[in-house]
Scaffold this motif. Structure first.
Motif, PDB file in Angstrom:
ATOM      1  N   UNK A 138       0.558  -1.072   0.351  1.00 62.71           N
ATOM      2  CA  UNK A 138       0.581   0.003  -0.251  1.00 62.71           C
ATOM      3  C   UNK A 138       0.810   1.392   0.217  1.00 62.71           C
ATOM      4  N   UNK A 139       0.201   2.381   0.240  1.00 59.87           N
ATOM      5  CA  UNK A 139       0.904   3.492  -0.048  1.00 59.87           C
ATOM      6  C   UNK A 139       2.266   3.472   1.680  1.00 59.87           C
ATOM      7  N   UNK A 140       1.508   3.625   2.220  1.00 57.08           N
ATOM      8  CA  UNK A 140       2.064   3.052   3.756  1.00 57.08           C
ATOM      9  C   UNK A 140       3.584   2.091   3.840  1.00 57.08           C
ATOM     10  N   UNK A 141       3.436   1.018   2.969  1.00 57.79           N
ATOM     11  CA  UNK A 141       4.296   0.048   3.529  1.00 57.79           C
ATOM     12  C   UNK A 141       4.152  -1.614   3.076  1.00 57.79           C
ATOM     13  N   UNK A 142       3.536  -2.267   3.168  1.00 63.57           N
ATOM     14  CA  UNK A 142       4.027  -3.912   3.121  1.00 63.57           C
ATOM     15  C   UNK A 142       3.209  -4.279   4.159  1.00 63.57           C
ATOM     16  N   UNK A 143       1.473  -4.390   4.552  1.00 70.82           N
ATOM     17  CA  UNK A 143       1.470  -5.045   5.751  1.00 70.82           C
ATOM     18  C   UNK A 143       0.682  -6.924   4.889  1.00 70.82           C
ATOM     19  N   UNK A 144       0.932  -7.833   5.994  1.00 73.10           N
ATOM     20  CA  UNK A 144       0.452  -8.883   6.409  1.00 73.10           C
ATOM     21  C   UNK A 144      -1.064  -9.134   5.908  1.00 73.10           C
ATOM     22  N   UNK A 145      -1.467  -9.499   5.617  1.00 73.69           N
ATOM     23  CA  UNK A 145      -3.194  -9.722   5.006  1.00 73.69           C
ATOM     24  C   UNK A 145      -3.586 -10.926   5.977  1.00 73.69           C
ATOM     25  N   UNK A 146      -2.740 -11.969   6.795  1.00 71.06           N
ATOM     26  CA  UNK A 146      -2.740 -13.379   7.206  1.00 71.06           C
ATOM     27  C   UNK A 146      -3.598 -14.609   6.211  1.00 71.06           C
ATOM     28  N   UNK A 147      -3.474 -14.011   4.769  1.00 73.27           N
ATOM     29  CA  UNK A 147      -3.904 -14.806   4.458  1.00 73.27           C
ATOM     30  C   UNK A 147      -2.542 -16.314   3.616  1.00 73.27           C
ATOM     31  N   UNK A 148      -2.714 -17.472   4.185  1.00 73.81           N
ATOM     32  CA  UNK A 148      -2.522 -18.485   3.266  1.00 73.81           C
ATOM     33  C   UNK A 148      -2.166 -19.170   2.156  1.00 73.81           C
ATOM     34  N   UNK A 149      -1.558 -18.758   0.764  1.00 74.48           N
ATOM     35  CA  UNK A 149      -2.002 -19.105  -0.277  1.00 74.48           C
ATOM     36  C   UNK A 149      -1.263 -20.029  -0.621  1.00 74.48           C
ATOM     37  N   UNK A 150      -1.598 -20.975  -1.261  1.00 75.14           N
ATOM     38  CA  UNK A 150      -0.934 -22.134  -1.589  1.00 75.14           C
ATOM     39  C   UNK A 150      -0.714 -21.954  -3.545  1.00 75.14           C
ATOM     40  N   UNK A 151       0.746 -21.258  -3.693  1.00 78.41           N
ATOM     41  CA  UNK A 151       0.531 -21.446  -5.296  1.00 78.41           C
ATOM     42  C   UNK A 151       1.170 -22.886  -5.809  1.00 78.41           C
ATOM     43  N   UNK A 152       0.299 -23.461  -7.302  1.00 78.59           N
ATOM     44  CA  UNK A 152       1.053 -24.800  -7.572  1.00 78.59           C
ATOM     45  C   UNK A 152       2.649 -24.403  -8.258  1.00 78.59           C
ATOM     46  N   UNK A 153       3.560 -25.505  -7.698  1.00 75.82           N
ATOM     47  CA  UNK A 153       5.082 -25.472  -8.287  1.00 75.82           C
ATOM     48  C   UNK A 153       4.980 -25.444  -9.704  1.00 75.82           C
ATOM     49  N   UNK A 154       3.653 -25.748 -10.309  1.00 76.14           N
ATOM     50  CA  UNK A 154       3.450 -25.514 -12.388  1.00 76.14           C
ATOM     51  C   UNK A 154       3.536 -23.758 -12.699  1.00 76.14           C
ATOM     52  N   UNK A 155       3.226 -23.370 -11.672  1.00 78.97           N
ATOM     53  CA  UNK A 155       3.047 -21.824 -12.075  1.00 78.97           C
ATOM     54  C   UNK A 155       4.281 -21.218 -12.489  1.00 78.97           C
ATOM     55  N   UNK A 156       5.358 -21.846 -11.802  1.00 82.69           N
ATOM     56  CA  UNK A 156       7.044 -21.226 -12.221  1.00 82.69           C
ATOM     57  C   UNK A 156       7.380 -21.255 -13.812  1.00 82.69           C
ATOM     58  N   UNK A 157       6.796 -22.567 -14.492  1.00 79.13           N
ATOM     59  CA  UNK A 157       7.072 -22.814 -15.828  1.00 79.13           C
ATOM     60  C   UNK A 157       5.719 -21.374 -16.538  1.00 79.13           C
ATOM     61  N   UNK A 158       4.924 -20.928 -16.173  1.00 80.17           N
ATOM     62  CA  UNK A 158       3.715 -20.076 -17.073  1.00 80.17           C
ATOM     63  C   UNK A 158       3.556 -19.131 -16.288  1.00 80.17           C
ATOM     64  N   UNK A 159       3.949 -18.135 -15.302  1.00 81.69           N
ATOM     65  CA  UNK A 159       4.042 -16.758 -14.578  1.00 81.69           C
ATOM     66  C   UNK A 159       5.553 -16.373 -14.105  1.00 81.69           C
ATOM     67  N   UNK A 160       5.536 -15.202 -14.284  1.00 84.01           N
ATOM     68  CA  UNK A 160       6.817 -14.246 -13.526  1.00 84.01           C
ATOM     69  C   UNK A 160       6.729 -14.459 -12.356  1.00 84.01           C
ATOM     70  N   UNK A 161       8.310 -14.960 -11.966  1.00 78.71           N
ATOM     71  CA  UNK A 161       8.637 -15.184 -10.612  1.00 78.71           C
ATOM     72  C   UNK A 161       9.092 -13.864 -10.319  1.00 78.71           C
ATOM     73  N   UNK A 162       8.840 -13.346  -8.879  1.00 79.20           N
ATOM     74  CA  UNK A 162       9.968 -11.972  -9.189  1.00 79.20           C
ATOM     75  C   UNK A 162      10.346 -12.283  -6.910  1.00 79.20           C
TER      76      UNK A 162
END
Length: 295
Positions: A138-162
């Motif tokens: 956000x405008x004031x920095x980075x804050x944890x939202x409390x959500x835990x998201x599971x990302x399939x490792x297959x996304x490493x081939x199709x999405x940008x990883x930063x």
């Protein structure tokens, strides 16, 4: 007397082997968890290594135990294998993504990453998914939202990883303070704005410069200095915006920005009060002089 088939021995051996590995994995994880109530990054990494290592051992052990059966039926299961690949292509893609991650090491447990537009801190990595604790920018920095998201490792081939680990400790924070143009002379307020920023950023300037140098040596990229960058702009309504880009610790970025804004507005208010007091005094003096002349 009937002879017990070979597959029965292999089945019992497999069950015992899996049970031993799972018990050993559970005991090792418990030993690490008992060391502290809140797990450190290194402890989470060891737990991740133990879990993944246990599954690797199970896979290798089962292949060795069932090697004879696998060799026997290898030629007869071609059609079944093709159907299985089609049915489990997403799982296979995740496994390949996991191998890709291991070989390239784009991130590890504890890093801040952006995968498929999801920003978060890596909490756990297994053969199929990468679990991240979501972070909202956000405008004031980075804050944890409390959500835990599971990302399939297959996304490493199709999405940008930063890998956004640079922003984990320090970040470039933009701030802007807008006031009416007729409030005061910008030529006077701009140095005051710079002094306020210097007051709040100077104590951590040396550490910030060291952090930038360390990141530059690691990445080989030339980064901007930690010195504040200050500018002055006008809006469509004729207001004056005092803008700055400061380099500060991520966890205190919002507090520093709020403190700078409050101090600067306080100085502007004090100058306005003084100017109004001087104007009122001059008006009273003029009225008194006019009264003396009339008398």
């Amino acid at each position: 007397m009937e002879t017990i088939p070979a597959w029965a021995y292999e089945l019992v051996t497999s069950a015992i082997f899996i049970a031993v590995i799972l018990v050993a994995r559970t005991l090792l994880v418990r030993v690490i968890r008992r060391q502290s109530e809140i797990l450190s990054k290194e402890q989470r990494r060891w737990i991740n290594r133990i879990r993944n290592g246990a599954w690797v051992l199970v896979l290798i052990g089962l292949m060795m135990i069932w090697s004879t059966q696998i060799h026997t039926f290898a030629l007869s299961i071609t059609a079944f294998a093709v159907a299985l690949v089609v049915a489990t292509k997403e799982m296979i893609l995740c496994l390949m993504g996991s191998l890709f991650r291991v070989s390239t090491q784009p991130y590890k447990v504890g890093d801040w990453v952006i995968i498929d537009n999801v920003r978060g801190e890596v909490m756990d990595i297994d053969a199929f998914t990468t679990k991240v604790q979501e972070i909202e920018a956000g405008q004031t920095g980075y804050q944890f939202t409390g959500k835990v998201i599971a990302i399939p490792n297959g996304k490493l081939f199709t999405a940008t990883v930063e890998n956004a680990n640079f922003s984990k400790n320090h970040m470039f924070q933009d701030l802007s303070v807008t006031i009416p143009a007729n409030t005061d002379d910008p030529a006077i307020l701009l140095p005051l704005f710079r002094d306020v920023i210097e007051k709040h950023t100077a104590p951590g300037r040396e550490d910030a410069q060291k952090y930038i140098r360390r990141v530059e040596r690691k990445s080989g990229v030339d980064l901007p200095d930690a010195d504040p960058q200050i500018s002055l702009k006008t809006s469509d309504l004729g207001h004056v915006s005092y803008k700055a880009k400061i380099f500060t610790q991520t966890k205190t970025a919002s507090d520093v920005a709020a403190a700078i804004t409050a101090d600067f507005l306080s100085l502007v208010y004090q100058r306005k009060q003084i100017a109004e007091g001087v104007k009122t005094a001059e008006q009273n003096a003029n009225v008194a002089k006019a009264g003396e002349k009339t008398a």
